[in-house]
Every structure is written in structure tokens, then in C-alpha cells.
Write a protein that holds these residues in place. Structure first.
Motif, PDB file in Angstrom:
ATOM      1  N   HIS A  37       0.867  -1.181   0.000  1.00 12.29           N
ATOM      2  CA  HIS A  37       0.000   0.000   0.000  1.00 12.29           C
ATOM      3  C   HIS A  37       0.898   1.224   0.000  1.00 12.29           C
ATOM      4  N   GLU A  38       0.688   2.082  -0.981  1.00 13.81           N
ATOM      5  CA  GLU A  38       1.454   3.317  -1.096  1.00 13.81           C
ATOM      6  C   GLU A  38       0.506   4.504  -1.056  1.00 13.81           C
ATOM      7  N   ASP A  39       1.049   5.648  -0.680  1.00 13.01           N
ATOM      8  CA  ASP A  39       0.299   6.900  -0.693  1.00 13.01           C
ATOM      9  C   ASP A  39       1.243   7.961  -1.236  1.00 13.01           C
ATOM     10  N   GLY A  40       0.872   8.564  -2.349  1.00 10.99           N
ATOM     11  CA  GLY A  40       1.727   9.585  -2.951  1.00 10.99           C
ATOM     12  C   GLY A  40       3.082   9.052  -3.373  1.00 10.99           C
ATOM     13  N   GLY A  41       3.130   7.785  -3.786  1.00 12.17           N
ATOM     14  CA  GLY A  41       4.387   7.180  -4.227  1.00 12.17           C
ATOM     15  C   GLY A  41       5.279   6.704  -3.095  1.00 12.17           C
ATOM     16  N   LYS A  42       4.814   6.833  -1.848  1.00 13.81           N
ATOM     17  CA  LYS A  42       5.601   6.377  -0.692  1.00 13.81           C
ATOM     18  C   LYS A  42       4.934   5.167  -0.065  1.00 13.81           C
ATOM     19  N   TRP A  68       2.681   0.563   3.879  1.00 10.05           N
ATOM     20  CA  TRP A  68       2.944  -0.759   4.447  1.00 10.05           C
ATOM     21  C   TRP A  68       3.175  -1.768   3.341  1.00 10.05           C
ATOM     22  N   ARG A  69       3.844  -2.854   3.725  1.00 10.15           N
ATOM     23  CA  ARG A  69       4.113  -3.965   2.818  1.00 10.15           C
ATOM     24  C   ARG A  69       3.950  -5.269   3.579  1.00 10.15           C
ATOM     25  N   LEU A  70       3.330  -6.262   2.932  1.00  8.04           N
ATOM     26  CA  LEU A  70       3.228  -7.608   3.483  1.00  8.04           C
ATOM     27  C   LEU A  70       4.115  -8.512   2.648  1.00  8.04           C
ATOM     28  N   SER A  71       4.895  -9.357   3.310  1.00  4.45           N
ATOM     29  CA  SER A  71       5.763 -10.265   2.568  1.00  4.45           C
ATOM     30  C   SER A  71       5.930 -11.574   3.320  1.00  4.45           C
ATOM     31  N   LEU A  72       6.400 -12.572   2.588  1.00  2.00           N
ATOM     32  CA  LEU A  72       6.662 -13.886   3.152  1.00  2.00           C
ATOM     33  C   LEU A  72       8.112 -14.218   2.862  1.00  2.00           C
ATOM     34  N   ALA A  73       8.906 -14.404   3.917  1.00  2.00           N
ATOM     35  CA  ALA A  73      10.346 -14.620   3.769  1.00  2.00           C
ATOM     36  C   ALA A  73      10.730 -16.046   4.122  1.00  2.00           C
ATOM     37  N   ASP A  74      11.551 -16.634   3.290  1.00  6.34           N
ATOM     38  CA  ASP A  74      12.182 -17.922   3.584  1.00  6.34           C
ATOM     39  C   ASP A  74      13.569 -17.624   4.128  1.00  6.34           C
ATOM     40  N   ILE A  75      13.803 -17.986   5.386  1.00 12.62           N
ATOM     41  CA  ILE A  75      15.090 -17.729   6.035  1.00 12.62           C
ATOM     42  C   ILE A  75      15.870 -19.038   5.993  1.00 12.62           C
TER      43      ILE A  75
END
Length: 179
Positions: free
Chosen positions: A26-31, A34-41
Motif C-alpha cells: 500500500h502506497e500513498d503519494g508514491g511512498k 505498508w508492505r506484506l511479505s513472506l520470507a524464507d530464512i
């Protein structure tokens, strides 16, 4: 907006210690707000810092790990959302092999985020911006449909549904920042 870890493109970390899949942004004005991600460590090593941002990290597979840095020691336990300053320089020590983690990275100047884990049973959500990620089992939302493990959606309104008996769904709620 629906999303799936199966269709999200894996991107290698700069340090080579794992890969991540961006699930929603989710961005607002190009910034970025928030971001949701799934990481494999895949291995122990440096954790990626996000200066100026906040983070909620939830281990969804594997035994978890410990994050340590300058006077900081955090235990990342399975299915226990862990909130911390995203700008911290941290080192990750895996407990017992690789793990996978669902991450919420957000700008605390633009929003606040709160994560919890829903277990098997009926669920009635509140209105407002939120995201649901199925970490185990399945989720069926009234009038929207079903979601399997690794799938989720972003909503702006209240929803209701059922988490399977063997299910675990991460609920992330976003709140406006008041001046």
C-alpha cells in the motif's frame, strides 16, 4: 485484493540469506505506507534493516530464531507476532533449521499496525483497513470465498467467516496516525 505466496515472485535478499515474496503493498503519494511479505530464512546471518520503518515478524513455519543486536535480544517463536523497530541492525540465529516468516513492514509516521493470530472457529472482524494471511489450514469468508494456506486478502471493511479447525490466520489491522 486477494494475494497468494504461490504466485508472488521470489526475490533473493541482498545478503543471500534467503528470499522474500511481496504479497501486498500500500502506497500513498508514491511512498510506501505498508508492505506484506513472506520470507524464507535459509541460514543464520544478518537481518535486513529498514531504517525509519516498523516491523511485525511472525514465524509461520520452522522452529523460529533469535534476533540479536546492540543490547537487543528478541525471540521469534512460531505463530507469535513480534513487533520491533525495523531499523535495528540485527543478526539472526536459526533455532533448528530454516524457517518461513510473514512480515509486515510499515511507516509509523503514516499508520500503526497490530497483528494477531486467529485459530480455528468463527471470526467476526471489525471495519477498517486490515489484511488476513492463512498460515495453516484454510479460511472461508462469507460472501467472498475460500482461502488456502499461503493465500490472503486486504480489506477495507468488516468481514466474517470461519477458520478451519487446524487453521491459523494472521490478522493485521491498520490504524491512522493521529497528530
Amino acid at each position: 485484493m486477494r494475494f497468494s505466496a504461490d504466485t508472488a515472485r521470489p526475490v533473493a535478499w541482498k545478503n543471500g540469506g534467503g528470499v522474500t515474496r511481496e504479497l501486498a503493498l500500500h502506497e500513498d503519494g508514491g511512498k510506501m505506507v505498508w508492505r506484506l511479505s513472506l520470507a524464507d530464512i535459509a541460514q543464520s546471518g544478518p537481518f535486513s534493516p529498514f531504517p525509519g520503518l516498523s516491523r511485525i515478524h511472525t514465524v509461520v513455519a520452522g522452529a523460529g530464531h533469535r534476533l540479536t543486536g546492540d543490547g537487543v535480544s528478541l525471540a521469534a517463536q512460531p505463530m507469535q507476532p513480534l513487533a520491533f523497530d525495523g531499523g535495528l541492525a540485527l543478526d539472526c540465529q536459526l533455532r533448528d533449521g530454516p524457517c518461513r516468516a510473514f512480515n509486515v513492514i510499515y511507516d509509523p509516521r503514516a499508520t500503526r499496525a497490530q497483528a494477531s493470530v486467529l485459530r480455528g472457529g468463527n471470526w467476526v472482524g471489525e471495519s477498517g483497513p486490515q489484511a488476513l494471511f492463512v498460515a495453516a489450514g484454510s479460511l472461508v469468508l462469507d460472501g467472498i470465498g475460500g482461502f488456502a494456506c499461503g493465500e490472503g486478502l486486504v480489506l477495507d471493511s468488516a468481514a466474517r467467516g470461519r477458520v478451519s479447525a487446524d487453521g491459523a490466520v494472521i490478522l493485521v489491522r491498520f490504524f491512522p496516525v493521529r497528530d
